[in-house]
Design a protein around this motif. Structure first.
Motif, PDB file in Angstrom:
ATOM      1  N   SER A   1       0.741  -1.238  -0.049  1.00 36.16           N
ATOM      2  CA  SER A   1       0.115   0.144  -0.016  1.00 36.16           C
ATOM      3  C   SER A   1       0.756   1.321  -0.020  1.00 36.16           C
ATOM      4  CB  SER A   1      -0.841   0.065   1.143  1.00 36.16           C
ATOM      5  OG  SER A   1      -0.385   0.340   2.408  1.00 36.16           O
TER       6      SER A   1
ATOM      7  N   GLN B   1      -6.118  -5.071  -3.894  1.00 28.07           N
ATOM      8  CA  GLN B   1      -7.307  -4.092  -3.761  1.00 28.07           C
ATOM      9  C   GLN B   1      -8.608  -5.113  -4.268  1.00 28.07           C
ATOM     10  OE1 GLN B   1      -5.722  -0.750  -5.195  1.00 28.07           O
ATOM     11  NE2 GLN B   1      -6.404   0.288  -3.255  1.00 28.07           N
TER      12      GLN B   1
ATOM     13  N   LEU C   1     -11.717  -0.681   1.723  1.00 32.87           N
ATOM     14  CA  LEU C   1     -11.783  -1.360   0.368  1.00 32.87           C
ATOM     15  C   LEU C   1     -13.067  -2.212   0.322  1.00 32.87           C
ATOM     16  CD1 LEU C   1      -8.445  -2.539  -0.496  1.00 32.87           C
ATOM     17  CD2 LEU C   1      -9.451  -0.776  -1.697  1.00 32.87           C
TER      18      LEU C   1
END
Ligand code: GTP
Length: 351
Positions: A139, A150, A182
């Motif tokens: 990330s 993701q 997410l």
């Protein structure tokens, strides 16, 4: 084509990036079913051309191996055939699919859904195993692998944030936040070695609506588009007719070509210290390796697992006739250089 069974056979998909813990979870689910006398069959998919994970699954479990490609694209068409054959031959109560870590679950959902046209199957769960430390690191770097992670999280009906033992408390909070941003809906469990309540895999659990919800959410959040796999960065529109456009696009692009594998078969035993040294020196572009090796200086054979700079050697007695072999998976690493090192290791067997 006739349907295989009167009742729909539940199918559970285990997703998650390379080395996140999918096989670790799969083995627990297999034991869970066995304890309940539920007949389980497995489809395992590996990028390399040997199935080392299959070595860890008990011998009496029917298994189809899909090797040398990723079920989400290059060998996607084979998935429904494998499913059909497995179900016809073994009549399982439930099927588990472990995809390669490079696969985009949306593509597999498509493939399984296609299979429902001629089989009574019901895709119940997409359990995504998240490698906590790796997600955190990726990330911060961004890039295609992070994008794939993701996507795998977005698609999940159930989230397992694994390798909590390698995270400081504040890092664990950060990982959970990242995952929740997410996918705010899927139940989330934090685990070490995927030890968790497995009731999501109960035959009576997980009504299909949850899966539909996950797919819709994915479409919403990505504007009706998704990015397929680690390297397959063409957008598909999943809201409407995608039979020809989609398949055509796949032929052209979806080869995961930036994810490389090197499979090396050893001609004989090698020195354990020299091999450990080689693994320690692996370039950081190699993020996953596994294999079965015999050492000149120990008595048994070993399965080795390497994920994100951690290596594990496990004593094994392989089932059937299994070669000594090592598979390396990564991005843009020099296969020639690694091949050369492995050959040197064989020549200097005694270290
Ligand atoms: N420290 C730590 N290691 C773990 C944990 N879970 C799994 N591992 C190790 O991580 C490595 C990869 O685990 P697997 O279950 O093979 O991962 P995978 O997702 O099936 O890997 P691929 O099939 O290559 O994608 C193994 O060495 C495991 O023992 C965990 O919670 N903590």
């Amino acid at each position: 084509m006739p349907v295989s069974s009167e009742h729909s056979i539940p199918v559970h998909l285990l997703s998650g990036f390379l080395g996140s813990g999918k096989t670790t979870l799969l083995n627990q689910v297999v034991d869970y079913y066995k304890a309940q006398d539920v007949k389980v069959a497995i489809i395992m998919n590996e990028l390399g051309d040997v199935n080392l994970d299959g070595q860890f699954v008990e011998g009496d479990v029917p298994m189809a191996e899909m090797l040398s490609g990723c079920i989400c694209c290059t060998i996607r068409g084979d998935l429904s055939i494998e499913l059909k054959e497995l179900i016809d031959e073994h009549q399982p109560d439930v099927v588990l699919i472990e995809s390669t870590g490079a696969a985009n679950p949306m593509e597999i959902i498509d493939a399984v859904t296609e299979a429902t046209l001629f089989m009574r199957i019901d895709l119940r769960t997409i359990a995504t195993v998240v490698d906590g430390p790796e997600l955190l690191e990726r990330s911060r770097r961004g890039g295609k692998t992070f994008k794939l992670m993701q996507d795998q999280i977005r698609c999940a009906t159930d989230l397992i944030v694994n390798k909590a033992d390698k995270l400081a408390p504040e890092e664990l909070v950060e990982v959970q936040q990242l995952v929740r941003e997410l996918n705010a809906f899927a139940p989330l469990t934090v685990t070490v070695r995927c030890v968790t309540d497995l009731s999501i895999f109960d035959l009576a659990a997980a009504p299909k609506a949850r899966l539909d919800l996950a797919a819709e959410r994915f479409d919403d959040e990505s504007g009706g588009k998704h990015v397929c796999g680690a390297n397959c960065n063409h957008d598909h529109d999943h809201d409407h007719d995608h039979d020809h456009d989609h398949d055509h696009a796949h032929d052209e692009y979806s080869s995961h070509s930036h994810v490389m594998t090197l499979t090396h078969y050893f001609a004989g035993p090698i020195n354990s210290h020299a091999f450990e040294e080689l693994v320690r020196r692996l370039p950081q572009e190699v993020y996953r390796a596994k294999g079965i090796v015999t050492f000149t200086d120990t008595s048994s054979r070993f399965l080795f697992q390497y994920a994100y700079r951690e290596v594990e050697f496990i004593r094994i007695t392989p089932q059937g006739d299994v070669n000594d072999v090592a598979v390396f998976i990564g991005e843009h690493f020099s296969k020639e250089a690694l091949q050369h090192e492995l050959e040197e290791l064989e020549q200097n067997r005694l270290g």
